[in-house]
Design an enzyme around this catalytic site. Sequence first.
Site, PDB file in Angstrom:
ATOM      1  N   MET A 349       0.848  -1.188   0.000  1.00  0.00           N
ATOM      2  CA  MET A 349       0.000   0.000   0.000  1.00  0.00           C
ATOM      3  C   MET A 349       0.880   1.231   0.000  1.00  0.00           C
ATOM      4  O   MET A 349       1.796   1.361   0.804  1.00  0.00           O
ATOM      5  CB  MET A 349      -0.918  -0.038   1.230  1.00  0.00           C
ATOM      6  CG  MET A 349      -1.761   1.197   1.419  1.00  0.00           C
ATOM      7  SD  MET A 349      -2.971   1.422   0.084  1.00  0.00           S
ATOM      8  CE  MET A 349      -3.092   3.209   0.073  1.00  0.00           C
ATOM      9  N   GLU A 384       4.396   0.841  -6.192  1.00  0.00           N
ATOM     10  CA  GLU A 384       4.080   1.730  -5.067  1.00  0.00           C
ATOM     11  C   GLU A 384       4.786   3.076  -5.209  1.00  0.00           C
ATOM     12  O   GLU A 384       4.232   4.114  -4.862  1.00  0.00           O
ATOM     13  CB  GLU A 384       4.442   1.071  -3.736  1.00  0.00           C
ATOM     14  CG  GLU A 384       3.762  -0.275  -3.487  1.00  0.00           C
ATOM     15  CD  GLU A 384       2.255  -0.264  -3.698  1.00  0.00           C
ATOM     16  OE1 GLU A 384       1.636   0.786  -3.481  1.00  0.00           O
ATOM     17  OE2 GLU A 384       1.702  -1.314  -4.092  1.00  0.00           O
TER      18      GLU A 384
END
Length: 958
Positions: A349, A384
């Site tokens: 994330m 990411e």
Amino acid sequence: MSKGIFISKVLAVSISVVTVSAVASVVAMITIFQIQVENKPPVRPPTPPVTTPETTGPPPNMRLPKDLVPFDYSVFLQPYLYGEVTNITNQTFEQNIGFSGESTVKFKCKKATSRIFVHSKDLNVTFMQVTDVNGSNIPIKEHMFHEDGSNFLEIVLSKRMKTSSIYQLHTKFKGEMRDDLSGIYVSQYQENVDEKRRPRFMVASQMQPTDARKVFPCFDEPAMKAVFRITIRHRKPSIALSNSEARGSPSVEEIDGETWYKTEFFPTKIMSTYLLAFIVCDFVPKETSSLRTTVSTYARPEAILAGHADYAQSITGDILSVYEELFGIPYPLSKLGQIALPDFAAGAMENWGLITYRETALLYEEGISSTFNKQWIATVISHELAHQWFGNLVTMKWWNDLWLNEGFATYISYLGVDKVNSSWNAKDLMVLNDIQSVFQVDALATSHPLSSKEQDIRTPADISQLFDSITYSKGAAVLRMLSDYISDSVFKEGLRSYLNAYKYSNADYKDLWKHLQEAVDNNQGEELVEAVMNTWTEQMGYPVLTVDTISGNLSQQHFLLNQTSDYNYLWLIPIKVMKAGGKVRDELMRKGSDSKSAFIAEKDEWVLANVNCTGYFRVNYNQENWQRLLQQLNNTHSEIPVINRGQLIDDAFNLARAKYINITLALNTTKYLSNDTEYIPWESALRNLEFFILMFDRSEVYGPMKAYLRKQVSPLYNYFENYTLSLTVPDSHQEQHNQINAITVACSNGLPKCTEMVKSVFTNWIDDPVNNTIHPNLKSTIYCNGIAMTGEKEWDIVWQRYQDASIATEKDKLRYALSCSKDIWVLSRYLSYTLDAVKIRKMDAVSTINYIARNVAGQSLAWDFVQSQWSYISEDYGGGIMSLGSLIEGVTQRFSTEFELQQLKQFQKDHTADSLSSGIRALQQAIERTQANIKWVKENKPIVLDWFRGQAAESQGF
Ligand SMILES: *[C@@H]1O[C@H](CO)[C@@H](O)[C@H](O)[C@H]1NC(C)=O
Ligand SMILES: *[C@@H]1O[C@H](CO)[C@@H](O)[C@H](O)[C@H]1NC(C)=O
Ligand SMILES: *[C@@H]1O[C@H](CO)[C@@H](O)[C@H](O)[C@H]1NC(C)=O
Ligand SMILES: *[C@@H]1O[C@H](CO)[C@@H](O)[C@H](O)[C@H]1NC(C)=O
Ligand SMILES: [Zn+2]
């Protein structure tokens, strides 16, 4: 977020229980508060009543009204968690571990109103106060938690707030931390202390998409950007991490005889709530400082000590520099932290400045992890880091444009990986990993357009459903097509101008088209960005282009596995076309039919459309051209670009499934493979034959099919045999991939050389794990085939090794191998382990069940299991985003009988939309797919059986 087997998150739509009780306690608190307030003299005379009538009722669409716009938060959090527990019984997953906090949000009133809406979920809000810019209190008349799934906390003030004035909302609250992998949650791992494995605990977080509201009351929408000033109070001796750098060392506080640390962080940049991150742990970093940015990689101390973070740390700075150059905007923060979490639902994330990863996506051990693990780590980091610009700096206005974030990060990640290691040819692999795979989903009538309508995406479940392969892979595929169409350099120029225009703000896809068009115009280009792209983003699916090489006529049709559905969609299609030895030409096909001389073949010449699959479409040809292409493959296959050899196979199989061509033509495209050693064509064929295996491995077709595969793979197995026998791998990365195919296909189809090799290597490894010299690349397939050939005793040994393994990449290989057993009861026991987070981490449960379902011996066990455990799975599984969908997809893959179809329909009947949660669409797709499979098997089984028998006969010289 990075998906893959990757994304998953809880979607417990059970707002009710906690909030109902929360309301009670808040009412009490607020009453006390108002009594206190009433004793104070008013600071200013009351403002005269305003005459315009107030709107009433909750906002439509479950969206925050735009009347109030937050710009600054101070958030204080205190998790009551010990990192280390001397007396283990006083801190376990069964107990609820809590946190408390306070938050002050400043917001500007854009339109006079007396009502404040913020998001709050599963929090006990114990105090609320609203003040104006002078610090004067504005009494709260009432407040309520909406129970309509909106997660709204509505606060009604006794007077209206004025346009253009600034106010602040101060709240105190308490929440629970569970091991549900969302909001802020508890993660457990083990560490060696005095030769013993001891449990350790940590706090981790995951906000995307809608769980910041579980941590503090906030305006939890991506366009409600603000500055965040975070403070965390945590137990000594842990460290606290968040998006920005800590202000010096933590201060020490004694509270009730216990020592606490308080870590204050510098204010963040203006950012969205879903990108916040809060971590409390005992990890240590590996750190590198460059001129502007400190890059740190955190992990379990043991992993850092063993050097498992070294690889990630070594490539992160490089990728960051590549992106700074590519986007023309420096990474704006002074630090970039990344952390490997033992429990993490997604793959990773992109929290701004503090990226969270699964251990398998960040930790690498030379000699233990495979080169594919390494490539995966590079891919996820690249993904990411791309988000630090696409998503974090420039954010989509609303979740309906999620594909802008995820499609970009997916596409750009290939460019990042290519810079890390160009010998991997990562860019070519996008065709396999994204395009061919999403083609499958996007050929269903239950697919959906890339761009959803804003009003269609309202609830957290709607939002979660968007984290699918359409968003990630199709998003990436159409951007790749666009970049090729307007040229990579113009694309880059447009991106830079787009990022610059919307930095620290929000955009939608129309904004992107505008900036790309400007770049095209600046370069005297004639391409029309919006007109072309709208046909790809606003319509679901993709076209099949039919080329007649005699007339040069082109036609297009929406490609659907079930051709009877008709949406009359048409596309503007950029096409690269080539002829034997000739050069490549670019054409744009208009909507409807078209005719172009570039597609007319001379004499015996073939024509190849969609060179390198830069376009997001399939191609069909007249019979003559198909035969010429097959002839070319049989003669000198290298005349056809390697990506297109894969395309011809993949298109042929799928065209056959949709009945554009005969199934025998598709099967014929695999005949030349006995002469090809390249990965892309082989992988394309194997994935399509996988469908045949799924449809037929419970039928008499399977025998002749195995014989054919054995024959075809034999030369490939021999090609790699010297490496394989010495348990080593070739240099080329793509060859390394194909070596695994060679072993896997040879062994699973019973090539004696292969099974003998595996048996002896596996037995040696069972007997002597210490001197295990199997190259890490080969482990998965050897462990799996070994488990399949042996029994309970070996299974138990491997299970023990799984539990003992200290690096996640090794653990994953063992976990996969355990699903390969042929013993029903062993598989059944293994399934039950997925309900116990101590045995199989929640984040791994779905993929474990899917592995078992892939095994023909485990198929029906897995489906029964999912049905009987559904309520537990859907509520408490670290499920959510992606994973409920992928679970349904995984366990129903083989479905091809009326009986299975009835079971699916029954399952759909037995469950409400609520309990199906984000699995709704996957279930509809499973039903559609099963119907199609039933029909396909009925129509094709005799032909396929004949064809495979014929091939076997040929090879035996009959
Ligand atoms: C929230 O409040 C209810 C009722 O007062 C209580 O039962 C519950 O334990 C509280 N939860 C937390 C996390 O404080
Ligand atoms: C197709 O891809 C190959 C391999 O990546 C590359 O060498 C070649 O230049 C590409 N061809 C075109 C026309 O882009
Ligand atoms: C393929 O090529 C081989 C020789 O290279 C030839 O014997 C065979 O007939 C060819 N098959 C087809 C279908 O053209
Ligand atoms: C194909 O689509 C038609 C019309 O939508 C539908 O009635 C039919 O059941 C579908 N067939 C399959 C095999 O899905
Ligand atoms: Zn992402």
